[in-house]
Structure formats: C-alpha cells, structure tokens
Design an enzyme around this catalytic site. Structure first.
Site, PDB file in Angstrom:
ATOM      1  N   GLU A 295      62.813  56.223  68.950  1.00 31.00           N
ATOM      2  CA  GLU A 295      62.300  55.487  70.108  1.00 31.00           C
ATOM      3  C   GLU A 295      63.313  55.447  71.255  1.00 31.00           C
ATOM      4  OE1 GLU A 295      61.009  51.720  68.406  1.00 31.00           O
ATOM      5  OE2 GLU A 295      59.064  52.601  67.920  1.00 31.00           O
ATOM      6  N   ASP A 369      54.873  51.049  60.451  1.00 32.95           N
ATOM      7  CA  ASP A 369      55.666  50.052  61.163  1.00 32.95           C
ATOM      8  C   ASP A 369      55.175  48.625  60.905  1.00 32.95           C
ATOM      9  OD1 ASP A 369      57.472  48.919  62.851  1.00 32.95           O
ATOM     10  OD2 ASP A 369      56.490  49.518  64.718  1.00 32.95           O
ATOM     11  N   GLU A 397      55.381  40.434  64.302  1.00 30.87           N
ATOM     12  CA  GLU A 397      54.988  41.301  65.416  1.00 30.87           C
ATOM     13  C   GLU A 397      53.526  41.749  65.303  1.00 30.87           C
ATOM     14  OE1 GLU A 397      57.426  44.804  65.719  1.00 30.87           O
ATOM     15  OE2 GLU A 397      56.189  45.694  67.302  1.00 30.87           O
TER      16      GLU A 397
HETATM   17  C1  GCV Z   1      63.424  47.125  67.658  1.00 27.09           C
HETATM   18  C2  GCV Z   1      58.625  48.833  66.432  1.00 27.09           C
HETATM   19  C3  GCV Z   1      58.751  47.679  67.377  1.00 27.09           C
HETATM   20  C4  GCV Z   1      59.996  47.798  68.222  1.00 27.09           C
HETATM   21  C5  GCV Z   1      61.203  47.913  67.279  1.00 27.09           C
HETATM   22  C6  GCV Z   1      60.998  49.121  66.384  1.00 27.09           C
HETATM   23  C7  GCV Z   1      62.121  49.279  65.387  1.00 27.09           C
HETATM   24  O1  GCV Z   1      58.371  50.002  67.123  1.00 27.09           O
HETATM   25  O2  GCV Z   1      57.621  47.589  68.177  1.00 27.09           O
HETATM   26  O3  GCV Z   1      60.100  46.674  69.043  1.00 27.09           O
HETATM   27  O4  GCV Z   1      62.398  48.031  67.997  1.00 27.09           O
HETATM   28  O5  GCV Z   1      59.802  48.965  65.673  1.00 27.09           O
HETATM   29  O6  GCV Z   1      61.931  48.822  64.269  1.00 27.09           O
HETATM   30  O7  GCV Z   1      63.144  49.831  65.723  1.00 27.09           O
END
Ligand code: GCV
Length: 709
Positions: A295, A369, A397
């Site tokens: 990411e 995720d 989340e």
């Molecule tokens: C910290 C998901 C979340 C992100 C998070 C990522 C990760 O994509 O939406 O906010 O980033 O996981 O675990 O690195």
C-alpha cells in the site's frame, strides 16, 4: 452545596463511564472464609523490581473491594505472600505445596493454604501477573480454597499494534485521538500511561508498538527517541517493552543517505548505529515492526531485494541488543494481476528458511484484510522454517467501528482453532502461534489496538472486552471464547449468575450477527470506500482494481461470488490438500464461506432448501433481528450496569439496529440489479431505491487514513 457537588461529581464519575475497565475493583461481598482475613497482612518480596507496583495494586484492590487497608509486613509468613520462587524459605516450602508446580518465565502459581495464599513465580513479571489474576479471581467471587492456579504464557511476544500517528490521529481508530501526547512528552507524563500499562499487564500483554505501520521516520530522530524513552520508563515496571515501526526509507529521510538498499553497507551501518542509539536510552527496547512494499510503503523491493533481505538487515542491526523484527506479510501489488487473496502466500512461502532467527513474520488472520469472516490465512503452517505470528484487528475497521457491539474473541478463536492440516489433522493455527507445530522458540500474537483518548478507552463499552479477550488469547491461544466472555462480564459488571447466564451467550452470538447483516455467506470487502463506513457493494471507481467492491463479489446476471476454486483463481490450492478439496467443491464448501470461494448461481439450492438469492435476504434479515433481540435482552440488565454505561450501550444498540437495516437494504437493493428477483418476503421492501443508498456520503467518518508520507 455539598449535595450539589456530589450530584455533579457523580455525573462526571469516570469509573461509571468505563474508565476503570475490567479492574475497577468494585465492592465484593465478604465470602464465608473471608477475603478480609486474607488481606490482613501482606508480604511482598523486597528484592523484586516491581514491588511498588504490586503493592499499589493490592492496596487499590483491598480498598475498592473490601474497604480495608492491608498491613504490609516484612515477615514472609503473612496471610498473603508474594515472593519469587528462588526466595521461598523453609516455612513457606512446608506450608504450601510447591513441589509439583512447573513454572516458566512470566508464569505464576497461586497457591491457597488455610486462610492464606502464596503467589510465586520465577521472575518479577510473573509475580505481577499472578497478583492480577488473584485479584481478578476475588473480584469474580472465587472461594479461597479454589484459587489454585498455575499458569504459564504460551506465547512470548503478546503485543498491541497502535496505528497511532505522530499528530495524534489514529488510522482506523474510533475511540478519540491517540493516547500518546507526543507534543508534551517527554516531560509531561499523563497518568493515563500508567493506567494503560496496568490494564495491559493485568491481562498479560507484555509489548506494545507505539506507532502506525504506515510509518513516519521522525520517531527515530533523537528528540523523539527521548519521548519514546519516557513511555518505556513508565511501562517497564509493568513488564511491557516498547517497539516502534521502522520506515524502510528512514536512512534517506532522516539520515541523508542516497539509498535505503538493505544490502548497501552504509544503510546497514545507519541502522546498526540507530539501534545503538535506541538501546542506549531504552535498554529493553523490543525492536521494529515493518510494513514494507505494501500500500505504497517503501521496502526492499524498491531496490530489487527480497522481503527476507530487508527483514534480515534490520534483524542484524537489532540482534546484538536482543531485539526482534516483526515483518508483516500483508502485501498485495497493483502490478500483480493475480487474485489478491493469493499474493502474500506466493511472495513469502518461497522464502521459507531464509529469515533470521530474530524475525517473526506477522500474518493477518485471513488472506484479505480483517473482514467480518475470512477463511484462515493459507500461510499458517506453510512455512515450517520461519517464525510466524498472527495479527488480529481489535479495532473494528470492518465490524461497525466503535458503534456496533461485537465480541471479537469469537472471531479470533475461529482462526486459532482452524486446522491447517499441514502436519496432519489437528495442526491448528494455535499450534503455529505457540510454536509447538515446528518448535519455534520465538512466538508472538499481535492485536491492532482499539484504544484512544475516550473516557472509556475504546469508544464502545463492550469494545473493552475485545482488548481483554485479545490479551487472554495471546497468553493462551487455546482458551475458549465463552470462558473469556464470562470472565470479562463478571469483572466488568456483575458476577450475578442471572446476568452472566443471559449475557455470555448473547456476547458469543454478536460476531455471527454482524457477519449476517454485513457480509453473509462468504461475501467480503463490500463496504464503502476509503473510510470503510457502511455498505458500498457498488464501489467500482477506485484507482486499484482490488480496492473495488465489485472485484470481490463479482455479481452478474448468472450469480454472485469470487471463484477461487481450481476453475477460477485457484486460491484453494494454497491450502493443504484436505482443506483445498473441501473449499474447492461447491458441494462441500462450508456455506459460511461459499461466496468467498465460488461464483454461485442465483437459483442455487442452499442447505435450507432456499435459493441463494432468498438465503441472502433471509440471512441479512436474521442479522437485523438478532440486533433487535440483543437490545431487548440488554434492557433487562439495567440493574447490573452503572447507569451511564447502560444508557450508552442502549443508544449504541439503536444505532447498530439502524445500520444493520441499512446494510441489508443497500446490499439487497444493489444485488437485485443482477438477480432480478423479488426480495424474500421475510425482509420486507427496502425503504429507498439504490440511488439513495449510493448518494450517501460521510466525509467526516472517523478513523480515515491520513495522508501518508
Ligand atoms: C495501516 C487496511 C487498512 C489500512 C491499514 C492496512 C494495513 O488496508 O484499511 O488502514 O493500514 O490494512 O494493515 O497495513
């Protein structure tokens, strides 16, 4: 005037609003043998480093639970004796049966005698854990002669991951801002830091990563290291070690180097020097957590190096100090056209055996995720020569933020109990986690924290149970979630059997309920984009394919679901044969994961005799009904719960109900575009049309990702 003050102070009582968590030491009824007798004289080993901490806890508890002030005595034959194993004298050895106890580092023994109790351990941390456990047992009404407990942690690194940014925003945080007041550190030491350490120690958590995995190199500069040191000093007496996230490009950003290539000698030296600097100030610094090449985060692949080369470089810098690297396996690339669910396995499994001994590969519980339900991650058990730890998300989340009541230990347990079949039947994820499957000495379990500056720490009062439950499972991954639920309810609210008998099964059901009204039958990743708040199955305009909902549900006129069988992406082949064949066949695939692994015709006959389409609507409706039932049950618990918390939970349950209906209606309305079938009768007709649901915007939803570096 006095009366007025009392009313006002009652209104602002932090305990009644959940600040005291599961250890606010509510009054207990004196039981037949007499707790008061037990607290009459307390001896705490004078040689231990955390004597003051243990004494403080005993005094707080004795006062809170029994309104007494215990006498602290030098004599080791007290009514309550807390002493290290190597310092047990002849009298204690005779008075208590210590011969057959097997203690390990950080473990403890609570041994009741007649009207006396001995708590012993090999080390100071074990004594503290034993003390907390003993106090918890009393808070939940245990009879003294039944207090005997010998317990050793099964996992070494029991760690919270804070996704806290240096500006005090919290990525995916729903409980206010970060509790780390960086601006005022190192001088101002918020008393909350101590309570944070107490809370963690009380459930056996021994490590914490202070900063977000989407890392900022600034925290590794000298002024910030002083702030980190201040926190580490506060946490040390509670047995908690501090870790930081390491931004892979830090040597360039704060070190003026031209590269961050892990094989470059100057880069290696920069990290080695940085570790020397850290350990000089924080001798028990734990190490680094790294999100690399994921990411948008920098990593070794920017230089054509592997994840192992990146992790090992940092591991070598930490090794002389006894530090470790937790290297995350959460990777998926915008350049890789393969199913996102397969990418981490494809990337890491070939590297098995190439990681240093002080590296732990940190693997999310499922391959996408932290969805409300995922199959277990296929990497578990697939890398016999690598240390591996699961990462769970305590913050919600994808499970309703801090608005929805969801008891997550049930979800954690589902992963831990999953059988990978990698070493034959019974090769559970717990056995990977505690190292017993492959004999790993370094083990760990990570939980993405749900803690923030809210009075009650976690936003929703019941979200505290998820922090508590994570700690208990990290100590013992084999614990069952029903035990955890009952323990937490008894400690937090009431030990009355009527309350516990009603609320324990209700808590255990909540995870399934949320799956039903958000992502039933194996659906996943159909939430709204960016903030992830609410339903968004229509999302199809994100810059990356695999950030779009349509990538995951693949609804079309023929049916619904992602074909990951051998006829599709073949993700099933990443599991051991026993699991692969189970998931691969639409007939044997568990229905709860059906749409995860198969593209299923709308008229497919489900086990209940209904079509897929009807089952979908029926399940959404069940989720909605279960929230309504939970609220009804909650209304009967008023007498067991402080009023402010009772009211808060009632109001949150109203929102949860409203949002459950919203999920049902938005998703079913959207999917109907493809199924062209009438809504099953049981769910009624959604209030609005699809355009309405699509038009809803929430620019200020909490926890949104801030701009990354
Ligand atoms: C910290 C998901 C979340 C992100 C998070 C990522 C990760 O994509 O939406 O906010 O980033 O996981 O675990 O690195």
């Amino acid at each position: 005037m006095i009366a007025l003050f009392l009313v006002i102070s009652k209104g602002f009582c932090m305990q009644d609003q959940g600040y005291g968590l599961w250890f606010d030491y509510r009054p207990v009824t004196e039981n037949t043998i007499g707790y008061t007798t037990l607290f009459q004289q307390v001896h705490i080993d004078p040689e231990i480093s955390n004597k003051a901490v243990i004494q403080n806890e005993i005094e707080l508890a004795a006062f809170g639970m029994l309104s007494i002030q215990p006498e602290m005595t030098e004599a080791s034959s007290a009514t309550l004796t807390i002493i290290r194993y190597d310092r047990l004298n002849k009298e204690l050895l005779q008075a208590f049966d210590v011969n057959n106890i097997s203690l390990k580092p950080e473990g403890f023994a609570i041994l009741p005698g007649s009207r006396t109790v001995l708590i012993t351990a090999l080390d100071d941390a074990g004594l503290l854990y034993g003390t907390y456990r003993f106090l918890q047992r009393i808070q939940s009404g245990a009879i003294i002669k039944n207090l005997k407990e010998i317990s050793n942690p099964k996992v070494k690194v029991r760690i919270l991951n804070h996704w806290d940014n240096l500006d005090r925003t919290v990525e995916r945080g729903y409980a206010g801002s970060s509790i780390w007041n960086w601006h005022k550190l190192p001088e101002y030491k918020d008393p909350r830091y101590t309570d944070y350490a107490r809370a963690n120690a009380s459930i056996g958590i021994n490590s914490t990563v202070l900063t977000n995995v989407n890392a900022n190199a600034l925290v590794l500069t000298p002024d910030w290291i002083k702030k980190v040191k201040a926190l580490a000093d506060i946490f040390r007496p509670y047995g908690i070690r501090v870790y930081l996230t390491a931004r892979f490009s830090a040597p360039m950003e704060i070190g003026n180097l031209q590269t961050a290539d892990p094989l470059d000698p100057a880069v290696k030296k920069w990290w080695a020097d940085k570790c020397d600097e850290l350990y000089k100030l924080i001798p028990d610094f734990g190490g680094f957590l790294v999100k690399a090449n994921s990411e948008g985060q920098p990593g070794p692949q920017n230089y054509g190096r592997t994840h192992a080369e990146g992790a090992n470089m940092l591991a070598d810098a930490l090794a002389p100090h006894g530090g470790i690297v937790m290297w995350r396996a959460f990777v998926y690339s915008e350049h890789d056209r393969d199913d996102r669910a397969k990418q981490a396995f494809s990337e890491f499994v070939p590297l098995d055996g190439t990681f240093r001994k002080n590296v732990l590969l940190q693997v999310k519980n499922g391959p996408i995720d932290f969805q409300p339900r995922e199959p277990f991650h296929p990497m578990f058990g697939a890398m016999p020569k690598t240390n591996m730890m699961p990462e769970f998300q305590i913050t919600q989340e994808y499970l309703g933020f801090s608005t929805h009541l969801v008891f997550l230990p049930k979800l954690f347990e589902e992963t831990l109990d999953a059988d990978t079949y990698r070493q034959g039947s019974g090769s559970t994820v717990s056995k990977v986690t505690d190292g017993s499957m492959f004999g790993n000495a370094l083990t760990g379990m990570a939980g993405v924290s749900n803690i923030g500056s809210d009075i009650n720490w976690t936003g929703h009062p019941f979200a505290q149970a998820n922090w508590y439950g994570f700690g208990r499972l990290a100590w013992d991954p084999y614990l069952d979630s029903a035990t955890i639920a009952r323990e937490w309810l008894a400690l937090t609210y009431s030990q009355e059997p009527a309350f516990l008998d009603a609320m324990t099964p209700a808590l255990l059901q909540t995870r399934e309920t949320v799956v039903k009204y958000m992502t039933p039958l194996g659906l996943h990743h159909i939430m709204n984009a960016g903030h992830h708040y609410g339903p968004g199955p229509w999302i199809d305009q994100m810059s990356r394919d695999d950030w779009n909902s349509v990538y995951y549900h693949k609804a079309d006129s023929t049916g619904l679901g992602f074909d990951r069988s051998s006829k599709g992406s073949n993700a099933t082949s990443q599991y051991a044969q026993e699991i692969a064949s189970l998931y691969n066949d639409i007939k044997t695939c568990p229905e709860e994961l059906l749409l995860w692994f198969h593209h299923v015709p709308w008229n497919y006959k489900m086990k209940n005799g209904e079509t897929l389409w009807n089952s979908l609507g029926i399940t959404y409706q069940e989720g909605v009904d279960e929230v309504a039932n939970l609220n009804k049950l909650w209304q009967d618990q008023k007498k067991y719960v402080p009023e402010p918390e009772f009211n808060e939970v009632s109001m949150l349950l109203e929102i949860q109900y409203k949002e459950a209906c919203w999920w049902r209606d938005a998703c079913m309305t959207y999917f109907q575009k493809f199924s062209h079938r009438p809504f099953p009768e049981v769910m009624g007709t959604p209030e609005h049309d699809l355009n309405y649901y699509k038009s809803l915007e929430f620019p200020y939803a909490p926890g949104i990702r801030p701009k990354w570096n």
